[in-house]
Scaffold this motif. Structure first.
Motif, PDB file in Angstrom:
ATOM      1  N   ARG A  93       0.873  -1.128  -0.011  1.00  0.00           N
ATOM      2  CA  ARG A  93      -0.045  -0.036   0.047  1.00  0.00           C
ATOM      3  C   ARG A  93       0.842   1.197  -0.013  1.00  0.00           C
ATOM      4  N   ILE A  94       0.557   2.067  -0.830  1.00  0.00           N
ATOM      5  CA  ILE A  94       1.337   3.404  -0.912  1.00  0.00           C
ATOM      6  C   ILE A  94       0.451   4.720  -0.813  1.00  0.00           C
ATOM      7  N   ASP A  95       0.898   5.389   0.278  1.00  0.00           N
ATOM      8  CA  ASP A  95       0.043   6.533   0.644  1.00  0.00           C
ATOM      9  C   ASP A  95       0.739   7.751   0.371  1.00  0.00           C
ATOM     10  N   GLU A  97      -0.223  12.126   0.318  1.00  0.00           N
ATOM     11  CA  GLU A  97      -1.080  13.298   0.217  1.00  0.00           C
ATOM     12  C   GLU A  97      -1.366  13.889  -1.376  1.00  0.00           C
ATOM     13  N   ALA A  98      -2.596  14.308  -1.476  1.00  0.00           N
ATOM     14  CA  ALA A  98      -2.770  14.613  -2.732  1.00  0.00           C
ATOM     15  C   ALA A  98      -1.837  15.672  -3.500  1.00  0.00           C
ATOM     16  N   LEU A  99      -1.715  16.754  -2.541  1.00  0.00           N
ATOM     17  CA  LEU A  99      -0.774  17.828  -2.999  1.00  0.00           C
ATOM     18  C   LEU A  99       0.729  17.300  -3.560  1.00  0.00           C
ATOM     19  N   ASP A 100       1.234  16.404  -2.682  1.00  0.00           N
ATOM     20  CA  ASP A 100       2.567  15.906  -2.757  1.00  0.00           C
ATOM     21  C   ASP A 100       2.616  15.258  -4.375  1.00  0.00           C
ATOM     22  N   LEU A 101       1.500  14.125  -4.389  1.00  0.00           N
ATOM     23  CA  LEU A 101       1.475  13.299  -5.607  1.00  0.00           C
ATOM     24  C   LEU A 101       1.270  14.242  -6.945  1.00  0.00           C
ATOM     25  N   ILE A 102       0.391  15.172  -6.731  1.00  0.00           N
ATOM     26  CA  ILE A 102       0.048  16.139  -8.088  1.00  0.00           C
ATOM     27  C   ILE A 102       1.418  16.865  -8.200  1.00  0.00           C
ATOM     28  N   ARG A 103       2.261  17.460  -7.339  1.00  0.00           N
ATOM     29  CA  ARG A 103       3.585  17.964  -7.480  1.00  0.00           C
ATOM     30  C   ARG A 103       4.494  16.945  -8.044  1.00  0.00           C
ATOM     31  N   ALA A 104       4.514  15.737  -7.670  1.00  0.00           N
ATOM     32  CA  ALA A 104       5.502  14.941  -8.150  1.00  0.00           C
ATOM     33  C   ALA A 104       5.084  14.415  -9.359  1.00  0.00           C
ATOM     34  N   VAL A 105       3.912  14.323  -9.963  1.00  0.00           N
ATOM     35  CA  VAL A 105       3.771  13.844 -11.279  1.00  0.00           C
ATOM     36  C   VAL A 105       3.567  15.076 -12.137  1.00  0.00           C
ATOM     37  N   PHE A 106       3.007  16.349 -11.979  1.00  0.00           N
ATOM     38  CA  PHE A 106       2.918  17.231 -12.818  1.00  0.00           C
ATOM     39  C   PHE A 106       3.700  18.584 -12.386  1.00  0.00           C
ATOM     40  N   GLY A 107       4.460  18.461 -11.511  1.00  0.00           N
ATOM     41  CA  GLY A 107       4.928  19.811 -11.059  1.00  0.00           C
ATOM     42  C   GLY A 107       6.469  20.045 -11.721  1.00  0.00           C
ATOM     43  N   PRO A 108       6.642  21.458 -11.848  1.00  0.00           N
ATOM     44  CA  PRO A 108       8.244  21.661 -12.237  1.00  0.00           C
ATOM     45  C   PRO A 108       9.159  21.245 -11.265  1.00  0.00           C
ATOM     46  N   GLY A 115      10.527  10.720   0.735  1.00  0.00           N
ATOM     47  CA  GLY A 115      10.330  11.432   1.817  1.00  0.00           C
ATOM     48  C   GLY A 115       8.954  12.145   1.339  1.00  0.00           C
ATOM     49  N   TYR A 116       8.088  11.845   0.231  1.00  0.00           N
ATOM     50  CA  TYR A 116       6.742  12.432   0.051  1.00  0.00           C
ATOM     51  C   TYR A 116       5.714  11.112   0.146  1.00  0.00           C
ATOM     52  N   ARG A 117       5.884  10.191   0.635  1.00  0.00           N
ATOM     53  CA  ARG A 117       4.942   9.047   0.735  1.00  0.00           C
ATOM     54  C   ARG A 117       5.309   8.091   1.645  1.00  0.00           C
ATOM     55  N   THR A 118       4.148   7.305   2.295  1.00  0.00           N
ATOM     56  CA  THR A 118       4.383   6.135   3.167  1.00  0.00           C
ATOM     57  C   THR A 118       3.941   4.967   2.561  1.00  0.00           C
ATOM     58  N   THR A 119       4.747   4.032   2.815  1.00  0.00           N
ATOM     59  CA  THR A 119       4.824   2.361   2.162  1.00  0.00           C
ATOM     60  C   THR A 119       4.570   1.451   3.191  1.00  0.00           C
ATOM     61  N   SER A 120       3.704   0.467   2.746  1.00  0.00           N
ATOM     62  CA  SER A 120       3.518  -0.585   3.946  1.00  0.00           C
ATOM     63  C   SER A 120       3.307  -1.885   3.116  1.00  0.00           C
ATOM     64  N   LEU A 121       4.463  -2.582   3.036  1.00  0.00           N
ATOM     65  CA  LEU A 121       4.460  -3.867   2.442  1.00  0.00           C
ATOM     66  C   LEU A 121       3.520  -4.985   3.136  1.00  0.00           C
ATOM     67  N   LEU A 122       2.861  -5.767   2.322  1.00  0.00           N
ATOM     68  CA  LEU A 122       1.853  -6.634   2.689  1.00  0.00           C
ATOM     69  C   LEU A 122       0.999  -6.299   3.899  1.00  0.00           C
TER      70      LEU A 122
END
Length: 381
Positions: A93-95, A97-108, A115-122
């Motif tokens: 599971r990859i979590d 915050e919407a603002l961080d993912l928007i900037r990661a995908v579309f930002g300059p 450092g902009y997400r949390t992950t949980s294996l199984l």
């Protein structure tokens, strides 16, 4: 496909957080998540895991969240599972915050990969379904192979054009042509910008094929909007950030109408009919609809020597070819150096072409203000 929403999100990704928050509120988290998931699935490389796995991507904002489950089967594109399939065995599971993912995908600017997400294996509940060590090892091995392509897709990434051409089956690199290094040299400075790209010629003729280059440009210009023009209807290729247009590049009125509706453009690529007269007509009409600082690209210059395309095998007598156009542009660059009495009436390209770069079978024409002033008259002639 409503690309206005996508463009608003791309624009907001480069603004202060308050403006981005306002844009998310206006579009709604569900719509923002749909746009982001569509983009992530497009960018994610085809997985190679030998065992099917599911990755849950959670996008949260102001106490609300949208969960999406993405299934990977080796050798096949990623699949968005329906909500009803929520009981699937989740590898990670990859979590975001919407603002961080928007900037990661579309930002300059710089990449945002850690450092902009949390992950949980199984995650809790998933691990219990694996009842043996062999199952766990097989599943974890497959998950390692698959998860990375989703994590990479959640950033802008920097695959080069050769890799993207190969992934999306564009003929701009390999076998017939080796164009992508030249494209990288001239277009890299625009890669982070919210550009508009027009490519004449989608490929595949009247079949369902074609569109590989459009996908390549969409991935390369992560904030851009890509338009493909073809004489055949290619609307089945329309998707988020790709718009196809049916039009005739030999018809000035058709070109003008398309440019006024969708331009101005930052990059225009002529990979259309390659008929020399068509190439010259398109350039004459569309140069005015290219932004200053942009590039007009002409591919397949070899047709200048082929009578079947309106070319001439004798370069000295080929007055109406694509290469002859480029040679004329060299004179346009130097119009200020003509001796007194030898001036001619200026045309648009004289004042607005600031560079011509010619390689084997491809040329890049820079649109710039061409008014530096000639060599002063007191310099000895």
């Amino acid at each position: 496909m409503d690309d206005n929403k996508v463009l608003r999100l791309i624009h907001a990704a480069g603004l202060h957080e308050a403006e981005l928050v306002a844009t998310v509120a206006e579009l709604g988290l569900a719509e923002v998540a749909r746009i982001l998931i569509d983009e992530v699935l497009f960018r994610a490389a085809v997985p190679h895991n030998h065992y099917p796995v599911v990755v849950q991507l959670t996008i949260a904002h102001e106490g609300r969240r949208v969960d999406s489950q993405l299934r990977a089967v080796g050798g096949k594109p990623w699949e968005l599972l329906p909500v009803a399939a929520a009981d699937q065995l989740v590898a990670m599971r990859i979590d975001y915050e919407a603002l961080d993912l928007i900037r990661a995908v579309f930002g300059p600017g710089e990449e945002r990969s850690v450092g902009y997400r949390t992950t949980s294996l199984l995650p809790s509940g998933s691990a219990a379904a694996l009842t043996s060590d062999d199952q766990r090892m097989n599943y974890l091995g497959a998950a390692t192979q698959a998860v990375q392509s989703i994590l990479a897709a959640c950033t802008r990434g920097r695959p080069d054009l050769g890799e993207l051409a190969t992934r999306y089956h564009s003929d701009k690199y390999g076998l017939l042509h080796w164009f992508t290094p030249h494209y990288e040299r001239h277009l890299a400075g625009l890669r982070d910008e919210p550009v508009r790209v027009l490519e004449i010629g989608i490929g595949g003729y009247n079949s369902a094929f074609g569109g590989g280059s459009l996908k390549m440009w969409k991935h390369y210009f992560h904030r851009g909007l890509v338009f493909g023009m073809d004489i055949y209807d290619k609307s089945h290729l329309d998707e988020q950030r790709i718009v196809t247009i049916q039009g005739d590049q030999s018809d000035p009125d058709s070109l003008t109408e398309i440019a006024e509706r969708h331009g101005p453009f930052d990059v225009i690529i002529d990979d259309g009919s390659h008929i020399n007269e068509h190439v010259r007509t398109s350039f004459r009409v569309l140069l005015a609809h290219l932004r200053r600082g942009g590039f007009y690209v002409i591919e397949d210059l070899w047709t200048s020597y082929q009578p079947g395309y309106g070319g001439d095998p004798d370069p000295q007598s080929a007055a109406g070819t694509s290469l002859a156009l480029l040679k004329d542009l060299m004179d346009s660059l130097h119009y200020e150096e003509r001796p007194p009495g030898q001036e001619r009436e200026l045309v648009y390209s004289d004042l607005h072409v600031g560079g011509v770069h010619v390689y084997h079978n491809i040329a890049f024409i820079e649109k710039k203000l061409n008014a530096e002033g000639g060599i002063p008259p007191w310099v000895p002639r």
